[in-house]
Design a protein around this motif. Structure first.
Motif, PDB file in Angstrom:
ATOM      1  N   VAL A 503      12.613   8.917  -6.852  1.00  0.00           N
ATOM      2  CA  VAL A 503      11.162   8.839  -6.725  1.00  0.00           C
ATOM      3  C   VAL A 503      10.623  10.188  -6.258  1.00  0.00           C
ATOM      4  N   GLN A 504       9.320  10.328  -6.357  1.00  0.00           N
ATOM      5  CA  GLN A 504       8.624  11.514  -5.837  1.00  0.00           C
ATOM      6  C   GLN A 504       7.680  11.070  -4.733  1.00  0.00           C
ATOM      7  N   LYS A 511       5.388  18.879  -1.304  1.00  0.00           N
ATOM      8  CA  LYS A 511       4.701  18.177  -2.373  1.00  0.00           C
ATOM      9  C   LYS A 511       5.683  17.705  -3.446  1.00  0.00           C
ATOM     10  N   SER A 512       5.479  16.458  -3.884  1.00  0.00           N
ATOM     11  CA  SER A 512       6.239  15.878  -5.007  1.00  0.00           C
ATOM     12  C   SER A 512       7.730  16.127  -4.874  1.00  0.00           C
ATOM     13  N   THR A 561       4.545   6.530  -7.499  1.00  0.00           N
ATOM     14  CA  THR A 561       4.352   5.586  -8.611  1.00  0.00           C
ATOM     15  C   THR A 561       3.847   4.238  -8.126  1.00  0.00           C
ATOM     16  N   TRP A 562       4.619   3.596  -7.256  1.00  0.00           N
ATOM     17  CA  TRP A 562       4.287   2.242  -6.817  1.00  0.00           C
ATOM     18  C   TRP A 562       3.643   2.210  -5.432  1.00  0.00           C
ATOM     19  N   ARG A 563       3.479   3.374  -4.829  1.00  0.00           N
ATOM     20  CA  ARG A 563       2.875   3.498  -3.490  1.00  0.00           C
ATOM     21  C   ARG A 563       3.653   2.745  -2.418  1.00  0.00           C
ATOM     22  N   THR A 564       4.946   2.568  -2.639  1.00  0.00           N
ATOM     23  CA  THR A 564       5.793   1.980  -1.602  1.00  0.00           C
ATOM     24  C   THR A 564       5.908   2.961  -0.437  1.00  0.00           C
ATOM     25  N   PRO A 565       5.727   2.507   0.814  1.00  0.00           N
ATOM     26  CA  PRO A 565       5.851   3.435   1.948  1.00  0.00           C
ATOM     27  C   PRO A 565       7.224   4.101   1.970  1.00  0.00           C
ATOM     28  N   SER A 566       7.233   5.429   1.962  1.00  0.00           N
ATOM     29  CA  SER A 566       8.489   6.179   2.040  1.00  0.00           C
ATOM     30  C   SER A 566       8.850   6.503   3.478  1.00  0.00           C
TER      31      SER A 566
END
Length: 964
Positions: A503-504, A511-512, A561-566
């Motif tokens: 993921v990014q 960034k990214s 992508t899915w805005r899952t908390p990283s």
């Protein structure tokens, strides 16, 4: 003849283990506690509950200590004591129920134990049968789905019983497997089965037991036992039918648990198991009482107690806090026993110091428990009447008394190693001791109160409540792809499975960034709940599910992508504890799975961890330019040329190279023109015989050295694994090893020893014959280190002292050094390897000698010169040789004690002794040492002697207690 020593050795080991087991039981049974041993049969339909259902208060039981938990065995203690009312049980008189004798050879019967056995005999193939009377005095029995028997015994036999129970299948009379052993408290008297309706049944059972073995029919006998037990039940007018383990049709006894005040010591998992001997103590902070109450206002403010309403402990995969009475659910099995929610504010006073700048004041020093073995009563060596005054507690602001610890745990070896390597690159390891701990160590909890941070990766299992308590007490947590997230924030449980997904995400200036995501992608549950507000990248939330605490939750970064908390940050607004949760594999180098593309992401990964540890968690971190691998350096052989060659030429040459194996280290002696076989590393040290080091003054060292042998031959290296490694094999009497820095220094009990620049680190070999002074060598080393400083004119006023058995202290509060000794035998010779480290010019992690001298000069207007490492080491070697020489002479031991007492901290100290046999500490006064160097304490009951080795000590806490 070989079998005899092997048998003796095995017998000794078993005896020692039983003794250790007995010590644990004594600790478990102290106070209002019961101990249970449970077997979980393979493919069992129902796993045993925490307490036996035969007790009157099983639902009131909660877990106190968990010694073992597998798919096959449970060993734990619980509070409160489990009660059994035996009026509806049958007496064991006249051989009932299994034909055992009424007489038992065991005396001092003071422990009541419940045995629950399967009613189907075991197919015995050589299994030892243990009779009831060999375990104690049978008292009462009850038969249902299982056969239950109450036996009176004592702690010695219970230790043997428990040890054998956990060691394999435990089978009693008639091949009946035992599935539970539990200590209980009895009330009432068993039924004698003397009524007319019972006599015939009792007679039938006794007749059955008298039949020859080839005619005895167990199914018939078992049916008679059940029938008599049922009749006694009815005749006793039982108000409830008690369901045995494994039955399905009986009613369950419902007894409302009495209201009880429970202290924090009752609730917390506290096995007393030490991580290590000295660097990690087994701390017991001042315990704040935690009362189970519904009216917080009943507590007086000045008592400073934390009120917790309706504490709930549920052990299962996903935790949902419930406002109900305290209970424990163990029906899910080991595989799902991954998290546990312990809604308490614990007594842990974690070390949560350190901004990124160097701080001059350290954490509040926790009280520690001194562990030892009360062994024998002897006369002590009286302390000298000419001793210098005791060091008193100083009112000066304290620096760190010992270096704080950072604990590392993972259920994956790869993740563990990656996490450790990452932290070592970033943390200032001159200030922290990094410990990789096992699952057992993490769950034991001996680290509590001594951890600046706990870093975990993966599943933490039963350690989850301890880690939560650490956070709620103000501690620091770093959790990478860990189920600990569910314990701290139970509503982060909505998950998708994305195996090996790259993921990014963006965090701060990075960034990214491409990195691998956790296999589970957790987000806050969309379900509405009053205790949780959902957090977003721009909006923090609050979680109030832990009574007395409010957690501020902030999403630091989300995958794009899915805005899952990283990255999630959870801050306890009550005590300031901070936890960072990463759903990205921050511990792993992206280059391992992204190739060349991962190099940029790896730089970002290290930068992110650096910012998290330094800016958010407030730990000391290295400057980015310092984040490099350890570079080991070559060694130099210092000393008399003739003596050096004698030692080198004694080493056999293989292929033209002289390589000597010294324990874990290989040393290559390199003469003129010889090249090393490989570069310096943790396990290989090329030593140049004819060259001198750049960073060690041989002139200053040998000019101050007055010994004949000690320190005359020395291997020096700027960076080596450990000086103890370089002297772990036989070299010569007095030969030593010195390092400017150690990468893997070792303290007593296997502790990691921080060796920063400015610390004097040396190991010496002392060759001796077995003599009365041999046990005193470790104390001689501590004395030599102190005398190397204070025996000089004008330096005697520096308050440098010995803390028994092997620490060097400034005053009573600050540790500046220590020693470690090991011994090996070669024929009649014993070579003792003595390692010593003293802070000379390094102000971190605690304080150093030259800082002490500088402060002394300011306060007293003196001009004492600072001491160099070379000068200290030379004087230390000279003092050690003198001390050992006069210890070996007539009257030398008395002279040694007289000098030793001048510098130690403990003469006349008032302490408390907690023996293995008692739960209440006894007041005592330290008298001195005996001939073996053990501590002698005078109590009202006489003198007791305390062993130093294999225990943890903090003499300043005033408590001496046995280790389990």
């Amino acid at each position: 003849m070989l079998f005899t020593p092997i048998y003796i050795a095995m017998t000794f080991i078993k005896t020692w283990r039983i003794r250790s087991f007995r010590a644990r039981l004594l600790e478990f049974l102290s106070g209002n506690t019961s101990v249970a041993f449970c077997k979980v049969p393979e493919n069992a339909a129902e796993t045993p509950t925490l307490s036996s259902k035969l007790c009157t208060n099983p639902k009131n039981a909660y877990l106190c200590d968990l010694l073992d938990y597998t798919n096959a065995t449970r060993i734990c203690s619980m509070k409160p004591t489990q009660l059994i009312e035996i009026n509806d049980w049958v007496t064991c008189a006249n051989g009932l129920p299994l034909g055992s004798s009424d007489q038992s050879p065991i005396t001092d019967l003071d422990v009541d134990v419940l045995f629950e056995c399967e009613m189907e005999p075991h197919d015995n193939t050589g299994q030892d049968i243990i009779t009831l009377e060999s375990m104690g005095q049978p008292v009462a029995w009850k038969a249902g789905s299982h056969l239950a028997i109450i036996v009176k015994t004592n702690i010695e036999h219970l230790s043997v019983i428990g040890f054998n129970f956990i060691g394999g299948e435990f089978v009693i009379d008639h091949n009946l497997p035992v599935v539970r052993i539990q200590t209980v408290q009895l009330s009432g008297e068993p039924n004698k089965a003397s009524d007319t309706s019972m006599r015939s049944l009792r007679s039938d059972i006794q007749h059955s037991l008298k039949q020859p073995a080839n005619e005895f029919q167990w199914p018939v006998h078992a049916a008679l036992l059940r029938k008599l037990s049922k009749v006694v039940d009815i005749k006793s007018d039982a108000k409830n039918t008690i369901q045995m383990n494994g039955s399905s049709g009986d009613l369950v006894l419902e007894v409302p648990p009495p209201r009880k005040t429970v202290t924090l010591a009752d609730v917390s998992v506290n096995t007393g198991k030490s991580l290590s001997g000295e660097e990690i103590d087994n701390p017991e902070d001042s315990k704040k009482a935690v009362e189970l109450a519904t009216k917080p206002e009943e507590l007086q403010p000045e008592e400073k107690e934390v009120v917790v309403e309706n504490v709930t402990v549920e052990i299962q995969h996903n935790i949902t806090p419930k406002k109900s009475s305290l209970k424990l659910d163990l029906k899910k099995g080991t595989s799902q026993l991954s998290t546990s929610l312990l809604n308490i504010s614990s007594q842990i006073k974690s070390v949560t110091t350190h901004k990124r700048i160097v701080s001059t004041t350290g954490p509040k020093r926790p009280q520690s428990q001194i562990d030892c073995y009360p062994v024998k009563e002897e006369t002590a060596r009286s302390s000298s009447s000419q001793s210098t005054p005791k060091s008193v507690k100083s009112s000066r602001p304290l620096v760190n008394t010992k270096s704080p610890n950072v604990l590392i745990y993972s259920d994956s070896v790869v993740a563990r190693d990656n996490l450790e390597a990452s932290l070592r690159k970033i943390l200032d390891c001159d200030r922290y001791t990094l410990y990789v701990v096992s699952r057992e160590t993490l769950e034991a909890g001996a680290w509590r109160g001594r951890a600046a941070m706990v870093a975990v990766a993966g599943c933490v299992g039963r350690a989850a409540p301890l880690l939560l308590a650490h956070l709620l007490a103000g501690g620091r947590l770093l959790a990478l792809c860990s189920d600990l997230l569910h314990t701290v924030l139970p509503y982060y449980k909505t998950a998708e499975v994305r195996e090996n997904e790259i993921v990014q995400f963006t965090y701060d200036k990075w960034k990214s960034v491409k990195m691998k995501h956790h296999i589970f992608c957790y987000q806050a549950s969309p379900a509405k709940n009053s205790s949780l507000q959902k957090a977003t990248d721009s909006k923090p939330s609050k979680y109030t599910g832990h009574p007395g605490h409010e957690l501020d939750i902030q999403v630091l970064a989300s995958e794009e992508t899915w805005r899952t908390p990283s990255l999630l940050q959870s801050t306890d607004l009550t005590n300031g504890g901070i936890a960072i949760f990463s759903q990205i594999h921050l511990e792993a180098d992206p280059s391992d799975y992204l190739g060349d593309e991962g190099m940029k992401s790896n730089d970002a990964r290290l930068g992110i961890i650096h910012k998290i540890l330094g800016d958010i968690l407030g730990l000391h971190v290295k400057e980015p330019k310092e984040m490099t691998q350890i570079e080991y350096t070559r060694g130099f052989f210092l000393g008399n040329h003739v003596h050096k060659l004698q030692l080198v030429e004694a080493c056999p040459s293989v292929g033209g190279a002289r390589v000597q194996t010294l324990g874990e280290l290989q040393v290559q002696w390199c003469l003129t023109g010889e090249e090393p076989l490989q570069p310096p590393g943790p396990a290989f040290l090329p030593v140049y015989v004819y060259e001198c080091p750049e960073h060690f003054s041989t002139v200053e060292y040998f000019d101050n050295l007055t010994s004949t042998y000690m320190g005359r031959l020395v291997v020096y290296s700027d960076v080596m694994s450990s000086t103890m490694h370089a002297t772990s094999g036989p070299l010569a009497h007095g030969a030593g090893s010195v390092a400017r820095r150690q990468a893997a220094g070792r303290g007593r009990g296997g502790n990691t020893w921080i060796s920063p620049l400015g610390q004097a680190a040396i190991s010496l070999q002392v060759w001796m014959k077995v003599s009365p002074c041999l046990p005193l060598v470790q104390h001689a080393a501590a004395l030599a280190a102190v005398r190397a400083i204070r025996s000089q004119p004008a330096y005697e006023h520096l308050d440098i002292r010995i803390k028994w058995p092997n620490d060097i202290y400034f005053g009573r509060d600050v540790k500046i050094g220590g020693t470690i000794t090991t011994a090996n035998c070669i024929g009649e010779q014993v070579y003792v390897n003595i390692g010593t480290g003293v802070n000379i010019s390094n102000s971190a992690p605690t304080v150093c000698l030259n800082d002490i001298i500088t402060e002394h000069n300011k306060q007293h207007g003196t001009t004492l010169p600072l001491i160099s490492i070379e000068k200290f080491l030379a004087r230390y070697c000279s003092q050690l040789e003198r001390i050992i020489d006069y210890m070996s002479s007539d009257g030398g031991i008395d002279a040694f004690f007289e000098q030793y007492y001048q510098y130690w901290l403990h003469t006349g100290e008032s302490i408390r002794i907690k023996s293995e046999a008692t739960s209440t500490p006894v007041d005592g006064t330290i008298k001195g040492l005996d001939e073996a160097g053990w501590l002698v304490v005078t109590t009202a009951g006489g003198e007791v002697t305390v062993a130093p080795d294999g225990n943890t000590f903090d003499m300043m806490s005033g408590l001496v207690a046995p280790r389990v």
